[in-house]
Design a protein around this motif. Structure first.
Motif, PDB file in Angstrom:
ATOM      1  N   GLY A  44     -20.655  -0.089 -26.889  1.00  0.00           N
ATOM      2  CA  GLY A  44     -21.867  -0.688 -27.416  1.00  0.00           C
ATOM      3  C   GLY A  44     -22.881   0.368 -27.797  1.00  0.00           C
ATOM      4  O   GLY A  44     -22.758   1.547 -27.415  1.00  0.00           O
ATOM      5  N   GLY A 233     -19.971  -7.141 -23.594  1.00  0.00           N
ATOM      6  CA  GLY A 233     -19.220  -7.185 -24.842  1.00  0.00           C
ATOM      7  C   GLY A 233     -17.740  -6.991 -24.621  1.00  0.00           C
ATOM      8  O   GLY A 233     -16.930  -7.254 -25.513  1.00  0.00           O
ATOM      9  N   CYS A 317     -22.317  -4.556 -33.212  1.00  0.00           N
ATOM     10  CA  CYS A 317     -22.842  -5.446 -32.186  1.00  0.00           C
ATOM     11  C   CYS A 317     -23.433  -6.706 -32.814  1.00  0.00           C
ATOM     12  O   CYS A 317     -23.252  -7.808 -32.308  1.00  0.00           O
TER      13      CYS A 317
END
Length: 493
Positions: A44, A233, A317
């Motif tokens: 990320g 994530g 993202c």
């Protein structure tokens, strides 16, 4: 609260809604898409942007913080992989919580997760806009934020394949960049990179500036608070797997590779950073940890190179955040926990309403970021900050219950098994509760405020879930309907 339905036993991971013109989600993601989504999902923007504060707080000991959180994520992903391989679905852990714990759990964790990602859309859009404005100042920052949001919304509206293609390249750039960084950094550390002296770049930096833990063992836990949210994530691959040609294979592959992905991209790259540059160097805070490391190697335009990599991570993202929020909204609509329109798809298998509603809330959050950054938007960010830990905790308790259901009803579906069940599951749950409790003692980094506001929002959602359940009565879940339909088909055959 509800009777526990058995796991689905259908070949398709999704429910095809009656009267749905699109016939549900489509298997539009290719194996290469899933592979890169799984690899890139653990990288990320927070890794590049947020690691400097962790290094300043814990020194080289931040490696232990990353290792501790990384171990937790590996365990949680193993649990999620066990459930998702047995029953791949677009709702992932929300659908599993619905089946294992009851509709109140699936409703609550699903909406909290959706809330988290629509706030992330605003955060990442703003971060990307700042970089783009620096390159092309003729377009104002708010203009860039709108452009980025519109482009990625259009991408997601075309088809799941277009999302997968964009994410393949975004994630690919991240993977290549961080891989190159680790290789170049390692060459410098071992003294074989021209122009870099071994006394400047060496493993000696891990202990020669106040020791490995210059601020004491307690800094490891403080470091955990600073890095834990950069791992959010990792679970996206299990949601995306539901729209692949072979969901079980995709989930199994993603779950089995999580250890080396975290080991290489997180621990490997942070080890290179703190070996190349002393942890207390001013450049780490002034420029950021990765830029400082590149500068120490004499690489020209290190700042702009890292800005490009961060921008790619931000776009990745954003792309995944919009996809994830829309698929969670789709799953909630499919289970009757959101308006039915959320579960309708186009002829290309795109849940248009779910995407549009998610992005509208994202645009609203962007507006709050520009209009009320220190009040409304700050509340949104803090009140969604601990959702990652809530999701992981829900996965732990769901797996404890779901393992028994799968063993009773369809033991052949246990393709992926949680290690040392149930002991490691309880250990992971205990660690998550400990981290939440430790955050309540943290006033320096807003940990207490984050937990309290997140608990407030979670309590509101939970109350709504309970009221909805009691007023509407116990609903029959999608899984139960699918099982009943399949049983009828088998009897007829």
């Amino acid at each position: 609260m509800t009777s526990q339905p058995t796991p689905t036993n259908t070949g398709s991971p999704h429910t095809v809604n009656a009267g749905d013109p699109g016939g549900g989600l489509k298997a539009g993601l290719k194996n290469r898409h899933l592979t890169m989504i799984a690899i890139g999902g653990v990288i990320g923007a927070g890794l590049f942007v947020g690691s400097s504060s962790g290094i300043a707080t814990a020194g080289p000991g931040i490696l232990l913080s990353y290792a501790l959180v990384g171990t937790l994520v590996v365990l949680v992903m193993r649990m999620l992989g066990e459930m998702s391989a047995a029953n791949p679905t677009s709702g992932s852990f929300s659908a599993h919580a619905d089946r294992a714990l009851g509709s109140w759990a699936g409703f609550s964790i699903g909406w909290l997760y959706w809330f988290f990602w629509v706030v992330v859309l605003a955060v990442e859009a703003t971060a990307g806009a700042k970089i783009l404005e620096g390159w092309i100042p003729a377009v104002p920052q708010w203009g860039w934020a709108l452009i980025v949001m519109f482009v990625l919304t259009a991408t997601n509206l075309v088809s799941v394949g277009s999302y997968g293609e964009f994410e393949f390249w975004f994630a690919g750039i991240k993977v290549v960049a961080i891989g190159a960084f680790i290789i170049v950094g390692a060459l410098a550390i071992f003294g074989v990179l021209p122009g870099v002296h071994s006394d400047q770049a060496s493993f000696g930096n891990l202990t020669s500036h106040g020791g490995f833990l210059p601020h004491g063992p307690g800094s490891i836990l403080t470091g955990v608070l600073l890095v834990v949210f950069s791992f959010m994530g990792s679970e996206i691959a299990t949601l995306a797997a539901g729209e692949s040609e072979d969901p079980r294979r995709a989930v199994t592959k993603s779950t089995n590779s999580i250890i080396w992905r975290i080991g290489v991209f997180y621990l490997g790259s942070i080890l290179v950073v703190v070996s190349l540059v002393p942890w207390n160097a001013a450049s780490i805070q002034d420029k950021g940890s990765y830029v400082a490391a590149l500068d120490s190697l004499g690489i020209a335009h290190a700042g702009q190179i890292m800005n490009f990599i961060v921008l790619t991570s931000v776009l990745s993202c954003l792309n995944s955040g919009l996809y994830t929020a829309s698929r969670m909204a789709f799953s909630l609509g499919e289970r009757g926990d959101a308006p039915k329109a959320f579960a309708r798809t186009t002829s290309r298998g795109v849940p248009m309403t779910a995407i549009v509603v998610s992005v509208l809330f994202g645009f609203l959050a962007v507006f709050f970021n520009y209009k009320y950054p220190d009040s409304v938007f700050l509340f949104l960010v803090n009140s969604s900050g601990a959702v990652a830990l809530f999701v992981w905790l829900a996965i732990c308790f769901s797996q404890l219950r779901m393992r028994k259901i799968i063993q009773r009803e369809a033991p052949e579906k246990l393709i992926v098994r949680m290690w040392l069940y149930p002991y490691l599951t309880w250990a992971a749950a205990g660690l998550i509760v400990f981290v939440l409790g430790y955050m309540l003692t943290d006033t320096e980094h807003d940990g207490r405020e984050t937990v309290l506001l997140s608990l407030l929002v979670a309590a509101v959602v939970l109350v709504i879930a309970v009221i909805k359940h009691r007023l509407g009565g116990a609903r029959v879940s999608t899984a139960a309907v699918e099982d009943a339909d399949q049983a009828k088909a088998e009897v007829g055959a």
